[in-house]
Motif scaffolding. Structure first.
Motif, PDB file in Angstrom:
ATOM      1  N   LYS A 183       0.834  -1.210   0.000  1.00 25.44           N
ATOM      2  CA  LYS A 183       0.000   0.000   0.000  1.00 25.44           C
ATOM      3  C   LYS A 183       0.864   1.254   0.000  1.00 25.44           C
ATOM      4  O   LYS A 183       0.566   2.229  -0.693  1.00 25.44           O
ATOM      5  CB  LYS A 183      -0.926  -0.018   1.213  1.00 25.44           C
ATOM      6  CG  LYS A 183      -2.019  -1.069   1.144  1.00 25.44           C
ATOM      7  CD  LYS A 183      -2.889  -1.038   2.385  1.00 25.44           C
ATOM      8  CE  LYS A 183      -4.010  -2.066   2.306  1.00 25.44           C
ATOM      9  NZ  LYS A 183      -4.843  -2.069   3.534  1.00 25.44           N
ATOM     10  N   ARG A 184       1.946   1.235   0.781  1.00 24.51           N
ATOM     11  CA  ARG A 184       2.866   2.378   0.816  1.00 24.51           C
ATOM     12  C   ARG A 184       3.459   2.644  -0.556  1.00 24.51           C
ATOM     13  O   ARG A 184       3.524   3.781  -1.022  1.00 24.51           O
ATOM     14  CB  ARG A 184       4.005   2.112   1.805  1.00 24.51           C
ATOM     15  CG  ARG A 184       3.657   2.273   3.260  1.00 24.51           C
ATOM     16  CD  ARG A 184       4.777   1.742   4.132  1.00 24.51           C
ATOM     17  NE  ARG A 184       6.010   2.460   3.892  1.00 24.51           N
ATOM     18  CZ  ARG A 184       6.421   3.513   4.607  1.00 24.51           C
ATOM     19  NH1 ARG A 184       5.684   3.956   5.600  1.00 24.51           N
ATOM     20  NH2 ARG A 184       7.559   4.117   4.336  1.00 24.51           N
TER      21      ARG A 184
ATOM     22  N   SER B 139       2.289   1.850  -3.466  1.00 25.30           N
ATOM     23  CA  SER B 139       1.264   2.350  -4.390  1.00 25.30           C
ATOM     24  C   SER B 139       0.996   3.830  -4.156  1.00 25.30           C
ATOM     25  O   SER B 139       0.899   4.618  -5.106  1.00 25.30           O
ATOM     26  CB  SER B 139      -0.035   1.547  -4.221  1.00 25.30           C
ATOM     27  OG  SER B 139       0.174   0.190  -4.511  1.00 25.30           O
ATOM     28  N   ILE B 140       0.880   4.224  -2.880  1.00 23.22           N
ATOM     29  CA  ILE B 140       0.606   5.621  -2.561  1.00 23.22           C
ATOM     30  C   ILE B 140       1.771   6.514  -2.964  1.00 23.22           C
ATOM     31  O   ILE B 140       1.587   7.581  -3.553  1.00 23.22           O
ATOM     32  CB  ILE B 140       0.303   5.772  -1.056  1.00 23.22           C
ATOM     33  CG1 ILE B 140      -1.034   5.101  -0.721  1.00 23.22           C
ATOM     34  CG2 ILE B 140       0.275   7.241  -0.647  1.00 23.22           C
ATOM     35  CD1 ILE B 140      -1.315   4.993   0.755  1.00 23.22           C
TER      36      ILE B 140
ATOM     37  N   LYS C  98       1.914   7.018  -6.760  1.00 18.01           N
ATOM     38  CA  LYS C  98       0.863   7.930  -7.221  1.00 18.01           C
ATOM     39  C   LYS C  98       1.188   9.370  -6.845  1.00 18.01           C
ATOM     40  O   LYS C  98       1.010  10.293  -7.638  1.00 18.01           O
ATOM     41  CB  LYS C  98      -0.485   7.514  -6.624  1.00 18.01           C
ATOM     42  CG  LYS C  98      -1.054   6.236  -7.203  1.00 18.01           C
ATOM     43  CD  LYS C  98      -2.364   5.864  -6.533  1.00 18.01           C
ATOM     44  CE  LYS C  98      -2.903   4.548  -7.080  1.00 18.01           C
ATOM     45  NZ  LYS C  98      -4.154   4.150  -6.386  1.00 18.01           N
ATOM     46  N   ASN C  99       1.676   9.565  -5.604  1.00 17.43           N
ATOM     47  CA  ASN C  99       2.006  10.915  -5.150  1.00 17.43           C
ATOM     48  C   ASN C  99       3.136  11.539  -5.953  1.00 17.43           C
ATOM     49  O   ASN C  99       3.077  12.709  -6.333  1.00 17.43           O
ATOM     50  CB  ASN C  99       2.376  10.898  -3.659  1.00 17.43           C
ATOM     51  CG  ASN C  99       1.160  10.702  -2.759  1.00 17.43           C
ATOM     52  OD1 ASN C  99       0.029  10.793  -3.215  1.00 17.43           O
ATOM     53  ND2 ASN C  99       1.396  10.437  -1.491  1.00 17.43           N
TER      54      ASN C  99
ATOM     55  N   ASN D  16       2.976  12.524   1.910  1.00 19.45           N
ATOM     56  CA  ASN D  16       2.171  12.742   3.108  1.00 19.45           C
ATOM     57  C   ASN D  16       2.717  11.852   4.228  1.00 19.45           C
ATOM     58  O   ASN D  16       2.480  10.653   4.259  1.00 19.45           O
ATOM     59  CB  ASN D  16       0.709  12.398   2.820  1.00 19.45           C
ATOM     60  CG  ASN D  16      -0.210  12.728   3.989  1.00 19.45           C
ATOM     61  OD1 ASN D  16       0.147  12.534   5.158  1.00 19.45           O
ATOM     62  ND2 ASN D  16      -1.388  13.228   3.667  1.00 19.45           N
TER      63      ASN D  16
ATOM     64  N   GLN E  15       0.206   9.883   6.397  1.00 20.08           N
ATOM     65  CA  GLN E  15      -0.334   8.738   5.674  1.00 20.08           C
ATOM     66  C   GLN E  15       0.669   7.593   5.668  1.00 20.08           C
ATOM     67  O   GLN E  15       0.303   6.430   5.839  1.00 20.08           O
ATOM     68  CB  GLN E  15      -0.669   9.152   4.233  1.00 20.08           C
ATOM     69  CG  GLN E  15      -1.529   8.158   3.481  1.00 20.08           C
ATOM     70  CD  GLN E  15      -1.915   8.679   2.114  1.00 20.08           C
ATOM     71  OE1 GLN E  15      -1.168   9.402   1.471  1.00 20.08           O
ATOM     72  NE2 GLN E  15      -3.098   8.318   1.654  1.00 20.08           N
TER      73      GLN E  15
END
Length: 285
Positions: free
Chosen positions: A62-63, A65-66, A69-70, A80, A83
């Protein structure tokens, strides 16, 4: 017309065989040797294809992927920290099994870089005649002494895989559950589903291939003096990720308003505290 049907069927079978399966395990851990009452749980994925399998943390996935995207949308400004903190993982390592060459590769982050070694200890299983049901699966018992712990596994032949979480494998079926005799670590299959392909994990920093004894030496150096270790690796901070001792450590919150000396001190304290909180590793030797 018949030939077209055969071609379509062949293409369909090829697509099915190219697919992979994701098995989701709940990992239960007692990582602090001084506080065995503290139990932590985290989900991990075991992706299996015809060529290989990969075991890794759900939070890491998940990290990644985020972060991707960021960075694609906002660059470094899209980072973030709150997050990221919510997705910190105790399972910062990954384990890849190369089925074609019968090799197991372990990767873990030490400071700025990822260290990789090939597992050199075989799993010698003692298979019992004892069976039972776990969920929908008929399972059979097996035991092994590995890395300082006695492990009991329950595997099933109901699924067409000979694999398992972490470094566990080599049984005539898929490991549904495995736990050590001290009750410090357990892996329990929760569910599984089809995926297009085995995940590709982001690699920040260099990947350094070493022998397992060399990895253990570097790991001890990192634990004893993390700042010196990271400085020798090319400077303070760098491309490290947030995580545990044995994994990369992100700069403390509010680091931008601190002097380099204060920042180093806070980071060193954080690394040492996380080393203490992970003083009961899954491998004792």
């Amino acid at each position: 017309m018949k030939k077209i049907g055969i071609i379509i069927l062949a293409l369909f079978m090829q697509q099915v065989s190219a697919q992979a399966n994701r098995f989701v395990y709940q990992v239960t851990m007692k990582p602090d040797a001084t506080n065995k009452n503290e139990i932590k749980t985290e989900n991990a994925y075991l992706d299996i294809s015809a060529e290989k399998s990969l075991f890794y943390s759900e939070n890491r996935y998940k990290r990644d992927s985020i972060m991707q995207k960021n960075f694609q949308s906002s660059g470094a400004r899209g980072f973030n920290r709150d997050q990221m903190e919510s997705l910190r993982s105790i399972i910062n390592y990954s384990v890849e099994k190369d089925k074609m060459n019968q090799k197991t590769l372990f990767k873990d982050r030490l400071g700025r870089d990822i260290y990789s070694y090939e597992e050199d200890r075989p799993l010698n299983w003692k298979i019992s005649s004892e069976t039972m049901k776990i969920g929908d699966y008929k399972v059979q018992k097996a035991e092994t002494d590995f890395a300082g712990r006695l492990w009991t596994a329950w595997f099933t032949t109901d699924l067409p895989y000979q694999d398992g979480p972490y470094k566990f494998g080599g049984l005539p079926g898929l490991v549904i559950k495995v736990e050590d005799d001290k009750g410090d670590y357990s892996f329990d299959l929760m569910k599984n589903y089809k995926i297009d392909e085995v995940a590709s994990l982001s690699q920040f920093g260099n990947v350094i291939k070493v022998k397992r004894p060399d990895f253990l030496k570097q790991q001890e150096k990192y634990k004893s003096d993390p700042i010196a270790f990271m400085s020798q690796g090319g400077g303070f901070g760098g491309s490290g990720r947030g995580g545990r001792a044995g994994g990369g450590i992100a700069p403390p919150r509010g680091a931008g308003n601190q002097s380099p000396v204060d920042m180093r001190k806070r980071m060193e304290e954080r690394i040492k505290e996380e080393t203490k909180n992970n003083s009961n590793p899954i491998e004792l030797k």
